[in-house]
Scaffold this motif. Sequence first.
Motif, mmCIF file in Angstrom:
data_model
loop_
_atom_site.group_PDB
_atom_site.id
_atom_site.type_symbol
_atom_site.label_atom_id
_atom_site.label_comp_id
_atom_site.label_asym_id
_atom_site.label_seq_id
_atom_site.Cartn_x
_atom_site.Cartn_y
_atom_site.Cartn_z
ATOM 1 N N PRO A 10 0.804 -1.235 0.000
ATOM 2 C CA PRO A 10 0.000 0.000 0.000
ATOM 3 C C PRO A 10 0.826 1.269 0.000
ATOM 4 O O PRO A 10 0.419 2.272 -0.591
ATOM 5 N N GLU A 11 2.001 1.242 0.639
ATOM 6 C CA GLU A 11 2.841 2.433 0.679
ATOM 7 C C GLU A 11 3.341 2.852 -0.698
ATOM 8 O O GLU A 11 3.709 4.020 -0.902
ATOM 9 N N HIS A 12 3.388 1.927 -1.647
ATOM 10 C CA HIS A 12 3.887 2.238 -2.990
ATOM 11 C C HIS A 12 2.781 2.310 -4.041
ATOM 12 O O HIS A 12 3.065 2.568 -5.213
ATOM 13 N N ASP A 54 9.242 -7.081 -12.274
ATOM 14 C CA ASP A 54 9.179 -5.665 -12.628
ATOM 15 C C ASP A 54 8.484 -4.864 -11.533
ATOM 16 O O ASP A 54 8.879 -3.724 -11.235
ATOM 17 N N LEU A 55 7.436 -5.442 -10.943
ATOM 18 C CA LEU A 55 6.701 -4.745 -9.894
ATOM 19 C C LEU A 55 7.588 -4.486 -8.677
ATOM 20 O O LEU A 55 7.629 -3.370 -8.151
ATOM 21 N N VAL A 56 8.317 -5.511 -8.239
ATOM 22 C CA VAL A 56 9.183 -5.354 -7.073
ATOM 23 C C VAL A 56 10.298 -4.352 -7.370
ATOM 24 O O VAL A 56 10.698 -3.574 -6.495
ATOM 25 N N CYS A 57 10.767 -4.334 -8.605
ATOM 26 C CA CYS A 57 11.744 -3.306 -8.988
ATOM 27 C C CYS A 57 11.136 -1.909 -8.855
ATOM 28 O O CYS A 57 11.799 -0.974 -8.394
ATOM 29 N N SER A 58 9.875 -1.756 -9.256
ATOM 30 C CA SER A 58 9.223 -0.448 -9.168
ATOM 31 C C SER A 58 9.033 -0.005 -7.729
ATOM 32 O O SER A 58 8.881 1.197 -7.461
ATOM 33 N N TYR A 59 9.041 -0.953 -6.790
ATOM 34 C CA TYR A 59 8.969 -0.614 -5.372
ATOM 35 C C TYR A 59 10.307 -0.113 -4.833
ATOM 36 O O TYR A 59 10.395 0.327 -3.695
ATOM 37 N N TYR A 66 13.297 -2.153 -5.086
ATOM 38 C CA TYR A 66 14.139 -3.286 -4.687
ATOM 39 C C TYR A 66 14.814 -3.925 -5.908
ATOM 40 O O TYR A 66 14.829 -5.139 -6.068
ATOM 41 N N GLU A 67 15.396 -3.101 -6.774
ATOM 42 C CA GLU A 67 15.951 -3.613 -8.030
ATOM 43 C C GLU A 67 17.054 -4.648 -7.813
ATOM 44 O O GLU A 67 17.035 -5.723 -8.422
ATOM 45 N N SER A 68 18.000 -4.343 -6.968
ATOM 46 C CA SER A 68 19.123 -5.266 -6.785
ATOM 47 C C SER A 68 18.675 -6.555 -6.125
ATOM 48 O O SER A 68 19.127 -7.648 -6.499
ATOM 49 N N VAL A 105 15.064 -12.356 -0.604
ATOM 50 C CA VAL A 105 13.876 -11.501 -0.535
ATOM 51 C C VAL A 105 14.044 -10.527 0.636
ATOM 52 O O VAL A 105 14.280 -10.956 1.770
ATOM 53 N N PRO A 106 13.934 -9.232 0.405
ATOM 54 C CA PRO A 106 14.180 -8.260 1.480
ATOM 55 C C PRO A 106 13.186 -8.388 2.633
ATOM 56 O O PRO A 106 11.978 -8.551 2.409
ATOM 57 N N ALA A 107 13.685 -8.287 3.849
ATOM 58 C CA ALA A 107 12.833 -8.366 5.035
ATOM 59 C C ALA A 107 11.804 -7.245 5.047
ATOM 60 O O ALA A 107 10.642 -7.447 5.446
ATOM 61 N N GLU A 108 12.185 -6.057 4.601
ATOM 62 C CA GLU A 108 11.258 -4.927 4.583
ATOM 63 C C GLU A 108 10.085 -5.193 3.638
ATOM 64 O O GLU A 108 8.921 -4.879 3.958
ATOM 65 N N LEU A 109 10.368 -5.787 2.484
ATOM 66 C CA LEU A 109 9.302 -6.109 1.542
ATOM 67 C C LEU A 109 8.330 -7.105 2.158
ATOM 68 O O LEU A 109 7.103 -6.941 2.056
ATOM 69 N N LEU A 110 8.845 -8.128 2.803
ATOM 70 C CA LEU A 110 7.982 -9.124 3.436
ATOM 71 C C LEU A 110 7.118 -8.499 4.518
ATOM 72 O O LEU A 110 5.932 -8.819 4.652
#
Length: 341
Positions: free
Chosen positions: A192-194, A259-264, A266-268, A289-294
Motif C-alpha cells: 500500500p505504501e507504494h 518488474d513490480l518489485v523493482c518499481s517498489y 528493490y531492483e538489486s 527476498v528483502p525483510a522490509e518487503l515481506l
Amino acid sequence: MELSSPLTYAGDPRAAADRAAALESAGLDAVWVAEAYGFDSPTVMGYLAARTERMRIGSAILNVYSRTPALIAQTAAGLDALSGGRALLGVGASGPQVVEGWHGRRYDRPLGRTREVIELSRRIWRREVIEHHGITELPLPPEKGGTLGKPLKLLNHPVRGVIPVYVAALGPANVRMTAEIADGWLPFLYVPEHAAEVWGRPLAEGRAARDPALGPLSVVAGGPLAVTDDAEAVHDVMRPTVALYVGGMGAPGRNFYHDLVCSYGYESAAAAVQEHYLAGRKKDAEAAVPAELLERLCLAGPEGHVRDRIEAYREAGVTMLNVTPVGPDPARLIERVRNWL
C-alpha cells in the motif's frame, strides 16, 4: 472495508472448501479460488456454493486464453445460479509460461482478450443474440472455416443480469483498462505504501474514462494475517511465494512480478532473487527476498501493528482486504479482525 480470503488450492480441495465455509460463519465476505495449473476453479467454486450460504465466491483467476469468452460467461452464470447470486468473476491474462506451456495457446493480445471477455460476458448475461467480430469471431465466418454457425443467445435466464467482473492486473496499460471497464481490481504483491506511485496515474486515467453506471472500482488486496509476537515466522511463510513469483514466474525481461518489485525500489534484490531462482538455488532466492518487503506484504505482528497495516490498506484505496489467516484458529482470527474493519 470488506474481508475476503484466497482458497488454498495446492492440497485437498474439499478440506480447503470446508475451512472456507468455517470462515464464513466468522464473518468472511468472500472467498477467491485460484486455478493456475492445478485443479480447475469452477468445480471447486460449485462445491463451495453448496457448502456456503452467504459469502461471495470468486475466481482468481480464470485466464482469458484457455476458455472461450462464451464459456467464461456461461461458467460465471452457472456459478451465480448455484450460489443464489453470489458469484464474482475474476479474469486475467495469467502469464506465458502457463498459457503456452500448459494450455498450448499463443500468448498474444492480453489486454484485447481481457476487454473482449468482459464485453462479451456482459452481453451474454443480458441474453443478447451475439454477433461479434474481433479476436473472437461469433459466429465463425465461412472464410475462417465456419459452416453451420448462427448467432445465439444464452439458453438459461441468469439469476443476475450483471455479475461483478474483477481483473488481475499489474502493468500500467492493464490497470488503466481495469479502472475503465471492470467492477474490481485484483493486484498481487500489493504494497500500500507504494500503490500511488506505481499505479496512481493509470488508475486515474482509467477512472476518468469510466462509465459512472459501473460505480466505484473495488480494490482487493492483502496478505498473510496473524496477530503474533513472532512476525518473522509469518514473513518466512510468505518468503517462498515471493521468491517463486519474483524469481520464477517468467523469463528475464518477461516477469511482471519482478518488474513490480523493482518499481517498489528493490531492483538489486529482485535481480538476485531471479538469478538464484532460475539457476535452481531456491533457498538462496528465498533468502534474498528483502525483510522490509515481506513486512509490508504481510499483516503480521502485535495487534497495534496489524491494525496499522489495515489502515494503510484502507488509505491506499483497498475496499476488500484479502487475507490468509496464519495460526491455530483461523476462524477466531477472522472474527477478531472483522471487528476492526
